[in-house]
Design an enzyme around this catalytic site. Structure first.
Site, PDB file in Angstrom:
ATOM      1  CG  ASN A  89      -1.932   1.109   1.232  1.00 33.03           C
ATOM      2  OD1 ASN A  89      -1.830   2.063   0.463  1.00 33.03           O
ATOM      3  ND2 ASN A  89      -2.918   1.018   2.111  1.00 33.03           N
ATOM      4  NE  ARG A 139      -5.854   2.769  -0.766  1.00 33.58           N
ATOM      5  CZ  ARG A 139      -5.721   3.964  -0.205  1.00 33.58           C
ATOM      6  NH1 ARG A 139      -4.567   4.316   0.326  1.00 33.58           N
ATOM      7  NH2 ARG A 139      -6.724   4.803  -0.175  1.00 33.58           N
ATOM      8  CG  HIS A 189     -12.261   5.306   5.746  1.00 32.95           C
ATOM      9  ND1 HIS A 189     -11.651   4.065   5.706  1.00 32.95           N
ATOM     10  CD2 HIS A 189     -11.265   6.206   5.528  1.00 32.95           C
ATOM     11  CE1 HIS A 189     -10.364   4.209   5.475  1.00 32.95           C
ATOM     12  NE2 HIS A 189     -10.108   5.508   5.362  1.00 32.95           N
ATOM     13  CG  LEU A 190     -14.729   9.406  10.408  1.00 29.71           C
ATOM     14  CD1 LEU A 190     -15.344   9.924  11.704  1.00 29.71           C
ATOM     15  CD2 LEU A 190     -15.190  10.239   9.221  1.00 29.71           C
ATOM     16  NE  ARG A 212      -7.271  14.274   0.425  1.00 28.92           N
ATOM     17  CZ  ARG A 212      -7.473  12.961   0.392  1.00 28.92           C
ATOM     18  NH1 ARG A 212      -8.242  12.421  -0.541  1.00 28.92           N
ATOM     19  NH2 ARG A 212      -6.922  12.169   1.289  1.00 28.92           N
ATOM     20  N   GLY A 239      -8.214   5.738  11.089  1.00 28.44           N
ATOM     21  CA  GLY A 239      -7.429   6.278  12.208  1.00 28.44           C
ATOM     22  C   GLY A 239      -8.212   7.056  13.237  1.00 28.44           C
ATOM     23  CG  HIS A 284     -11.760   5.922   1.877  1.00 32.20           C
ATOM     24  ND1 HIS A 284     -12.314   7.126   2.299  1.00 32.20           N
ATOM     25  CD2 HIS A 284     -10.426   6.130   1.797  1.00 32.20           C
ATOM     26  CE1 HIS A 284     -11.350   8.014   2.474  1.00 32.20           C
ATOM     27  NE2 HIS A 284     -10.196   7.433   2.171  1.00 32.20           N
ATOM     28  CD  GLU A 291      -7.618   0.943   3.522  1.00 29.92           C
ATOM     29  OE1 GLU A 291      -8.201   1.748   2.781  1.00 29.92           O
ATOM     30  OE2 GLU A 291      -6.638   1.240   4.231  1.00 29.92           O
ATOM     31  CG  ASP A 347      -2.088  14.297  13.803  1.00 28.52           C
ATOM     32  OD1 ASP A 347      -3.055  13.953  14.504  1.00 28.52           O
ATOM     33  OD2 ASP A 347      -1.068  13.590  13.665  1.00 28.52           O
ATOM     34  CG  MET A 348      -8.967  14.627  15.167  1.00 34.02           C
ATOM     35  SD  MET A 348      -9.842  16.218  15.045  1.00 34.02           S
ATOM     36  CE  MET A 348     -10.725  15.989  13.494  1.00 34.02           C
ATOM     37  NE  ARG A 349      -2.365  11.287  15.849  1.00 33.36           N
ATOM     38  CZ  ARG A 349      -1.422  10.521  15.324  1.00 33.36           C
ATOM     39  NH1 ARG A 349      -1.101   9.380  15.901  1.00 33.36           N
ATOM     40  NH2 ARG A 349      -0.794  10.889  14.214  1.00 33.36           N
ATOM     41  N   GLY A 360     -11.613   7.424  13.327  1.00 30.74           N
ATOM     42  CA  GLY A 360     -12.807   6.675  13.696  1.00 30.74           C
ATOM     43  C   GLY A 360     -12.539   5.554  14.673  1.00 30.74           C
TER      44      GLY A 360
END
Length: 398
Positions: free
Chosen positions: A9, A93, A208-209, A241, A328, A181, A379, A283-285, A330
């Site tokens: 991948n 992939r 798929h988050l 995006r 990740g 996805h 995946e 990065d959400m974290r 989700g």
């Protein structure tokens, strides 16, 4: 001599991989998995055995700058670990399969040429996916390769869900909603009968988050609609995006601001989304830990867009029996799941706060009208299954 299948991948800054082994008289099973990340900056290889034991975790030479270099480094490690073994197939992939490739396909020079023509539709991903195929062809000539597409799972959608309302002559050239996805959604659909049999054949929304994000509406395990469309720019706000965007904004960038096509592409694929809103990080974290108002706004907008699209998909499905979080964010962010579920409480969702905090598979209460789950995606396993079946190698498993 042992037989192995290699699953790749390939991304812009990383190469994820899995090694599957075929023991005597058994199906293929996972032997090891890992990744080479930090390409072009600080490359590092990390690999774990199937049971979780660390096999290698070390920095690589700074000269490992791109996917081809990464495959060379991977090949060197494979020789050191599995010297004398035989690679009997490689699965990849590939993000975009266009309208032609409706399922996994054995790679030929003609297939590869057609996939190169789809690069403009997935410029962040497709070039790296195809570079990995070419690298394998050069270093393992004669080994069959299988391309598994993120678009294929959505090809059974109703015509109306795939339509883009532009002139017919434009649509006839392949302009339609493809959805992405798909390997992730296919995996979730495959495990729902065991994980939640009560909803597996019902109306399910899968979120798929991750850095890339989308939502898919499933009915009886089949894709009915997806927030991603012609390219991987549509739908939800993502790491870099923007998601759904008024086309007039793009015209404004060209006609009023005078930006070039390259500049607009960079804005849409690399500078927008969570990074664009916050100006801090994609990065959400990091954003969840930051008290800056711009970081809070980015998180709030992400949650708002997900909840809004959940409502839209409920309309498509005519109701909702289950909501599944994966990828990740989700899978690992209890906070984001909590906020989305609170936003969607009008559906009868009742979150089990403790189960959610523990990242349990089932995170709704028994009284909830909608079952809510958090299921890790896989995946690579879907690619392995497709590769094994298409090449007549029997089914792969973990």
């Amino acid at each position: 001599m042992n037989d192995y299948a290699l699953i790749l991948n390939a991304g812009s800054s990383s190469l994820k991989f899995c090694v599957f082994k075929r023991p005597k008289e058994e199906n293929w099973c996972l032997e090891s998995r890992g990744q080479i990340e930090g390409l072009g900056t600080s490359p590092r290889i990390s690999v774990k055995a199937a049971e979780g034991r660390t096999l290698v975790d070390r920095q690589l030479d700074d000269q490992v700058r791109d996917g081809r270099d990464a495959f060379d480094a991977l090949a060197a490690w494979l020789r050191s670990m599995y010297g004398g073994a035989r690679v009997v197939g490689v699965g990849h992939r590939v993000v975009h399969g266009g309208s032609r490739f409706t399922g996994p396909t054995v790679v030929t020079p003609q297939v590869l040429a057609e996939l190169h023509r789809l690069v403009p539709l997935a410029p962040l991903h497709q070039p790296h996916n195809l570079a990995a195929i070419e690298a394998v062809s050069e270093r393992l000539p004669g080994v069959p390769q299988v391309a598994c597409f993120d678009t294929s799972f959505h090809r059974g959608q109703p015509q109306i869900a795939q339509l883009i309302p532009l002139p017919q002559e434009i649509c006839a050239a392949g302009v339609q909603r493809y959805g992405f996805h798909g390997l992730s959604y296919e995996y979730i659909a495959s495990v729902l009968p065991q994980a939640a049999p009560e909803i597996a054949r019902g109306r399910v929304i899968v979120a798929h988050l991750g850095s890339g994000a989308s939502i898919c509406a499933l009915s009886n395990g089949k894709s009915i609609d997806c927030t991603l469309g012609f390219t991987a720019l549509d739908g939800l706000c993502m790491g870099t995006r923007p998601g759904a965007l008024d086309p007039g904004v793009v015209l404004y960038l060209f006609q009023v601001l005078g930006l070039s096509a390259e500049e607009v592409e960079a804005i849409l694929y690399k500078r927008s989304g969570l990074l664009g809103i916050s100006g801090i990080s994609s990065d959400m974290r990091e954003l969840l830990c930051n008290s800056d108002p711009r970081a809070r706004l980015a998180v709030n907008y992400f949650v708002y867009r997900v909840a809004k699209e959940i409502g839209a998909m409920c309309a498509v499905l005519g109701g909702l029996d289950g909501l599944v979080f994966t990828a990740g964010i989700g899978e690992r962010s209890a906070e984001i799941r909590r906020r989305i579920c609170e936003f969607s409480a009008w559906l009868g969702i009742e979150l089990d706060v403790k189960a959610n905090a523990r990242n349990n598979p089932h995170i709704s209460t028994p009284a909830s009208k909608v079952a809510v789950l958090a299921i890790p995606t896989n995946e690579e396993l879907m690619i392995a299954r497709h590769t094994a079946l298409l090449l007549g190698l029997v089914e792969a498993r973990v």
